[in-house]
Design a protein around this motif. Structure first.
Motif, PDB file in Angstrom:
ATOM      1  N   PRO A 153      -3.974  -5.754 -11.524  1.00 44.65           N
ATOM      2  CA  PRO A 153      -3.726  -4.915 -10.352  1.00 44.65           C
ATOM      3  C   PRO A 153      -3.836  -3.431 -10.682  1.00 44.65           C
ATOM      4  O   PRO A 153      -3.728  -3.010 -11.837  1.00 44.65           O
ATOM      5  CB  PRO A 153      -2.280  -5.271  -9.984  1.00 44.65           C
ATOM      6  N   ALA A 213       5.377  -6.739  -5.958  1.00 43.16           N
ATOM      7  CA  ALA A 213       4.412  -7.713  -6.481  1.00 43.16           C
ATOM      8  C   ALA A 213       5.043  -9.080  -6.707  1.00 43.16           C
ATOM      9  O   ALA A 213       4.360 -10.109  -6.604  1.00 43.16           O
ATOM     10  CB  ALA A 213       3.800  -7.197  -7.781  1.00 43.16           C
ATOM     11  N   THR A 222      -9.014  -0.762  -3.365  1.00 45.90           N
ATOM     12  CA  THR A 222      -8.729  -2.191  -3.550  1.00 45.90           C
ATOM     13  C   THR A 222      -9.141  -3.021  -2.341  1.00 45.90           C
ATOM     14  O   THR A 222      -9.076  -4.247  -2.383  1.00 45.90           O
ATOM     15  CB  THR A 222      -7.233  -2.422  -3.833  1.00 45.90           C
ATOM     16  N   LEU A 257      -2.935  -6.741  -5.197  1.00 46.78           N
ATOM     17  CA  LEU A 257      -3.996  -5.786  -5.524  1.00 46.78           C
ATOM     18  C   LEU A 257      -3.429  -4.566  -6.217  1.00 46.78           C
ATOM     19  O   LEU A 257      -4.105  -3.924  -7.024  1.00 46.78           O
ATOM     20  CB  LEU A 257      -4.726  -5.351  -4.247  1.00 46.78           C
ATOM     21  N   THR A 258      -2.167  -4.242  -5.884  1.00 43.93           N
ATOM     22  CA  THR A 258      -1.499  -3.083  -6.465  1.00 43.93           C
ATOM     23  C   THR A 258      -0.077  -3.451  -6.871  1.00 43.93           C
ATOM     24  O   THR A 258       0.539  -4.353  -6.286  1.00 43.93           O
ATOM     25  CB  THR A 258      -1.419  -1.908  -5.466  1.00 43.93           C
ATOM     26  N   THR A 259       0.437  -2.770  -7.875  1.00 42.36           N
ATOM     27  CA  THR A 259       1.853  -2.839  -8.216  1.00 42.36           C
ATOM     28  C   THR A 259       2.360  -1.400  -8.293  1.00 42.36           C
ATOM     29  O   THR A 259       1.596  -0.478  -8.582  1.00 42.36           O
ATOM     30  CB  THR A 259       2.104  -3.537  -9.563  1.00 42.36           C
TER      31      THR A 259
END
Length: 329
Positions: free
Chosen positions: A94, A58, A109, A69-71
C-alpha cells in the motif's frame, strides 16, 4: 507470551473461518447513500479498490477480505504501518500516508471509495478528496475519533457489502469480552481511568473514547470524576497537574509515549495517589503489542488486545504494591 507465529495462525483462522461462512450470503444493494458530517456520499457499485485515511483503517479492510490501497502511519516501528496481527493478511504494497494528506498520492491509487470516518479530515480535505472518489467521513452525531469500534466496522462493511462477514467477527469479540466479565465478578464496581502525558500535560481519555468503552464492557466502571469531565464527541480531556487526583482509581492505565514514562514518574502529586501507593497503575508503552492492539481497536487487533490487557488488570486490581504491571515493548 504471544509470538508472531501465534498471531499468524490466529489471523488466518479468523479470516478463513469467517469468509467461508459468509462468502455467498451477501446481497448487492447499490447505489448506496451514506449520510455523514459533511453531507452525503453515493456509491454506485460495490467497491473493488478501497483507500483509507483512517488511523488504523487498514485493519478492518484486511479483515473483510480487501487489500488497502493506502495506510496511514500512526505509531509503531512496522513496515507499511501494518502491525503483526494484520501482516498475515496483507498481500499487496500500500501507499503509506505520513504527515499531511497528499491528494495526488491518494488519486494515484485510483480508488473506488475513500474511507475517512476516523481521520479528522477537514471540510476542505473532504471537498478535494471527493474529486477523486466518494468519501465516507465521520457520521453525523459522532466525534472524529469517538465512533465505537463495532459501529466503525459495520460502516465499512455496509460500504463494501460485507455485513454478514463483519457481524461474525464482531460477535466473536463481544463473546470474548462477555467471557472476561463473567469470569471476573470481583471487577464489578471497581473503577478505572485511562491517562497519558502528552505535549507537556496530563490527559485523560473520556467516557466517549472507544478504548474506555471497551474496558467498561469487560466489567470495570469508569471513574465518576472522569465521567463528569466527558463532553460529547471529545475523546480526550487535558488536566492540570493539580487535578491529578481526578484520575485516581482502582485501576489506572497510562499510555506511555517517548519520554512520557519519565514525565509521569516526575509528577509531584503521583506519590500521593492510591493507584500509585497500591500498585494499581498499568503502563502501556507505545511500542508494545497490547498498546497498539487496544489503540487500533479493529476486528483483528481487539482479540489480541483483550488477551494482553486482561492479565494486567488482574495484577493491578489486587492492590499489591509489590506487583509490577507493565507490557513489554
Amino acid at each position: 507470551m504471544i509470538t508472531s507465529n501465534m498471531i499468524l495462525a490466529f489471523c488466518t483462522v479468523l479470516y478463513v473461518g469467517s469468509l467461508s461462512a459468509t462468502a455467498y450470503a451477501e446481497e448487492t444493494k447499490y447505489p448506496l447513500v451514506i449520510e455523514h458530517k459533511y453531507g452525503s456520499s453515493t456509491i454506485l457499485d460495490q467497491p473493488k479498490r478501497v483507500a483509507s485515511l483512517d488511523w488504523a483503517g487498514a485493519d478492518n479492510i484486511l479483515a473483510l477480505g480487501y487489500q488497502p490501497l493506502t495506510t496511514r502511519y500512526w505509531f509503531g516501528d512496522y513496515q507499511d504501518g501494518i502491525w503483526p496481527w494484520a501482516r498475515a493478511l496483507l498481500t499487496s504494497v500500500p501507499e503509506v500516508i505520513q504527515g499531511e494528506i497528499n491528494y495526488e498520492q491518494i488519486a494515484a491509487t485510483n480508488p473506488d471509495v475513500i474511507m475517512a470516518s476516523r481521520s479528522g479530515i477537514s471540510r476542505q480535505d473532504y471537498q478535494q478528496l471527493s474529486k477523486i472518489a466518494p468519501v465516507i467521513a465521520t457520521l453525523k452525531g459522532e466525534g472524529d475519533f469517538t465512533m465505537p469500534w463495532d459501529r466503525r466496522a459495520r460502516l465499512l462493511a455496509e460500504v463494501l457489502n460485507k455485513e454478514i462477514q463483519a457481524e461474525a467477527l464482531i460477535v466473536k469479540i463481544e463473546t470474548q469480552m462477555a467471557a472476561v466479565k463473567k469470569n471476573h465478578p470481583d471487577w464489578s464496581g471497581k473503577t478505572f481511568a485511562m491517562a497519558t502525558y502528552w505535549n507537556g500535560s496530563v490527559g485523560v481519555y473520556s467516557g466517549d473514547d472507544m478504548t474506555v468503552n471497551l474496558i467498561s464492557k469487560m466489567g470495570l466502571t469508569l471513574s465518576p470524576a472522569v465521567t463528569e469531565l466527558t463532553k460529547k464527541g471529545e475523546f480526550h480531556v487535558t488536566l492540570s497537574e493539580e487535578q491529578l487526583g481526578l484520575i485516581d482509581a482502582d485501576v489506572l492505565f497510562w499510555y506511555v509515549t517517548g519520554e512520557g514514562k519519565k514525565q509521569i514518574e516526575a509528577l509531584a502529586l503521583r506519590p500521593y495517589m492510591r493507584a500509585f501507593k497500591e500498585g494499581r497503575e498499568i503502563m502501556l508503552p507505545s511500542g508494545s503489542l497490547g498498546n497498539g492492539a487496544l489503540s487500533y481497536s479493529s476486528l483483528i487487533s481487539l482479540p489480541i488486545a483483550i488477551e494482553q490487557i486482561v492479565p494486567l488488570i488482574e495484577l493491578a486490581i489486587d492492590g499489591d504494591i509489590a506487583t509490577t504491571v507493565s507490557l513489554a515493548k
